[in-house]
Design a protein around this motif. Structure first.
Motif, short mmCIF file in Angstrom:
data_model
loop_
_atom_site.label_atom_id
_atom_site.label_comp_id
_atom_site.label_asym_id
_atom_site.label_seq_id
_atom_site.Cartn_x
_atom_site.Cartn_y
_atom_site.Cartn_z
N ILE A 8 0.83 -1.21 0.00
CA ILE A 8 0.00 0.00 0.00
C ILE A 8 0.87 1.25 0.00
O ILE A 8 0.60 2.21 -0.73
N ARG A 9 1.92 1.24 0.81
CA ARG A 9 2.81 2.40 0.86
C ARG A 9 3.51 2.62 -0.48
O ARG A 9 3.69 3.76 -0.92
N ALA A 10 3.89 1.53 -1.13
CA ALA A 10 4.55 1.64 -2.43
C ALA A 10 3.60 2.26 -3.47
O ALA A 10 4.01 3.10 -4.27
N ILE A 11 2.34 1.84 -3.42
CA ILE A 11 1.34 2.40 -4.34
C ILE A 11 1.12 3.88 -4.05
O ILE A 11 1.03 4.71 -4.96
N MET A 12 1.06 4.23 -2.75
CA MET A 12 0.85 5.63 -2.38
C MET A 12 2.01 6.51 -2.84
O MET A 12 1.81 7.65 -3.25
N LYS A 13 3.23 5.97 -2.75
CA LYS A 13 4.40 6.74 -3.18
C LYS A 13 4.32 7.09 -4.66
O LYS A 13 4.83 8.11 -5.10
N ILE A 14 3.65 6.20 -5.42
CA ILE A 14 3.50 6.43 -6.85
C ILE A 14 2.29 7.32 -7.15
O ILE A 14 2.38 8.31 -7.87
N ALA A 15 1.16 6.98 -6.54
CA ALA A 15 -0.10 7.66 -6.88
C ALA A 15 -0.29 8.98 -6.15
O ALA A 15 -0.93 9.90 -6.67
N PHE A 16 0.24 9.07 -4.93
CA PHE A 16 0.02 10.27 -4.11
C PHE A 16 1.34 10.80 -3.56
O PHE A 16 1.45 11.15 -2.39
N SER A 17 2.34 10.83 -4.42
CA SER A 17 3.70 11.16 -3.96
C SER A 17 3.78 12.55 -3.34
O SER A 17 4.44 12.74 -2.32
N LYS A 18 3.12 13.53 -3.94
CA LYS A 18 3.20 14.90 -3.42
C LYS A 18 2.57 14.99 -2.03
O LYS A 18 3.15 15.59 -1.11
N ALA A 19 1.39 14.41 -1.86
CA ALA A 19 0.72 14.46 -0.56
C ALA A 19 1.52 13.70 0.49
O ALA A 19 1.63 14.14 1.64
N LEU A 20 2.10 12.56 0.11
CA LEU A 20 2.88 11.77 1.06
C LEU A 20 4.17 12.49 1.45
O LEU A 20 4.52 12.54 2.63
N ASP A 21 4.85 13.06 0.47
CA ASP A 21 6.07 13.82 0.77
C ASP A 21 5.75 14.99 1.70
O ASP A 21 6.52 15.30 2.62
N ASP A 22 4.63 15.63 1.44
CA ASP A 22 4.20 16.77 2.27
C ASP A 22 3.90 16.30 3.69
O ASP A 22 4.28 16.95 4.67
N ALA A 23 3.23 15.16 3.82
CA ALA A 23 2.90 14.63 5.15
C ALA A 23 4.17 14.30 5.92
O ALA A 23 4.28 14.60 7.13
N ILE A 24 5.14 13.70 5.24
CA ILE A 24 6.41 13.36 5.89
C ILE A 24 7.14 14.62 6.34
O ILE A 24 7.65 14.69 7.47
N GLN A 25 7.16 15.62 5.48
CA GLN A 25 7.87 16.85 5.83
C GLN A 25 7.15 17.58 6.98
O GLN A 25 7.80 18.14 7.86
N HIS A 26 5.82 17.55 6.98
CA HIS A 26 5.08 18.20 8.07
C HIS A 26 5.38 17.50 9.39
O HIS A 26 5.45 18.15 10.45
N SER A 27 5.57 16.17 9.35
CA SER A 27 5.91 15.46 10.58
C SER A 27 7.29 15.88 11.09
O SER A 27 7.51 15.96 12.30
N LYS A 28 8.21 16.15 10.18
CA LYS A 28 9.54 16.61 10.58
C LYS A 28 9.46 17.99 11.24
O LYS A 28 10.17 18.26 12.21
N VAL A 29 8.59 18.84 10.70
CA VAL A 29 8.39 20.16 11.31
C VAL A 29 7.94 20.02 12.75
O VAL A 29 8.46 20.70 13.66
#
Length: 211
Positions: free
Chosen positions: A125-146
């Motif tokens: 599921i995570r692999a699919i999300m990285k492909i289909a929703f990469s921008k939203a996932l990258d944003d979520a990861i970066q927001h968690s770092k903040v």
């Protein structure tokens, strides 16, 4: 009763959290872009018209509040770093006013390696999300770092597929691959979100809520 600064109050989950919070007696200051989307009013609700990407609007919302509940996220045509930049504004305003606690909502694709034990299906599921929703996932990861670097008392709540079915009033709180399921009703997720207002159980953690 505490005053909550609420972001994302007009989303599908945000509307439920807003109604539940007001029904439970909380004072709410909600930042919304379109006031016509607010369909639940109360004397305990203050609406601030504006955008989370505008720092002054965020500051106005957070002033005189006790904590923050952040539920905003990507919709169609959202800016690429919406959650990260909005969270940066929120953290800055919280520090200015000495507010310590923030509860943020994200998806199950956001990793928490400290507790997650993803199984094959979770990894797929995570692999699919990285492909289909990469921008939203990258944003979520970066927001968690903040949030992790903010020095604040943060909780990031994660969920799987969200549904609009009636609440079961019973759900599991675990981690990806550990005591976790594949869906949850927004009403039950909202219940868990509000329970964190007065709980420190999951400070600096990312619980996964599901059936």
């Amino acid at each position: 009763m505490q005053t909550i600064a609420l972001f994302g109050a007009t989303g599908q989950t945000g509307k439920l959290v807003l109604k539940m919070a007001l029904d439970q007696g909380y004072q709410i200051k909600a930042l919304v872009r379109d006031t016509k989307k607010v369909d639940y009013y109360s004397n305990n609700l203050t609406i601030v018209k504006g955008d989370v990407l505008n720092y002054e609007n965020v500051e106005t919302t957070i002033k005189d509040c006790d904590l923050v509940v952040s539920l905003f996220g990507h919709v169609k045509n959202s800016p690429e770093w919406l959650q990260t930049n909005g969270t940066n504004h929120i953290v800055k305003a919280m520090n200015r006013f000495g507010i310590r606690k923030i509860i943020s909502l994200s998806g199950g694709g956001l990793p928490f390696p400290e507790k997650d034990q993803p199984k094959f299906a979770d990894k797929l599921i995570r692999a699919i999300m990285k492909i289909a929703f990469s921008k939203a996932l990258d944003d979520a990861i970066q927001h968690s770092k903040v949030l992790k670097e903010s020095g604040l008392d943060w909780v990031i709540i994660r969920g799987p597929r969200l549904t609009n079915e009636k609440p079961k009033e019973s759900y599991r709180v675990g981690w990806v691959g550990v005591n976790s399921g594949t869906k949850i009703a927004r009403a039950d997720l909202s219940d868990f979100i509000l329970k964190q207002v007065d709980s420190d159980e999951f400070i600096h953690q990312m619980p996964f809520v599901s059936y």
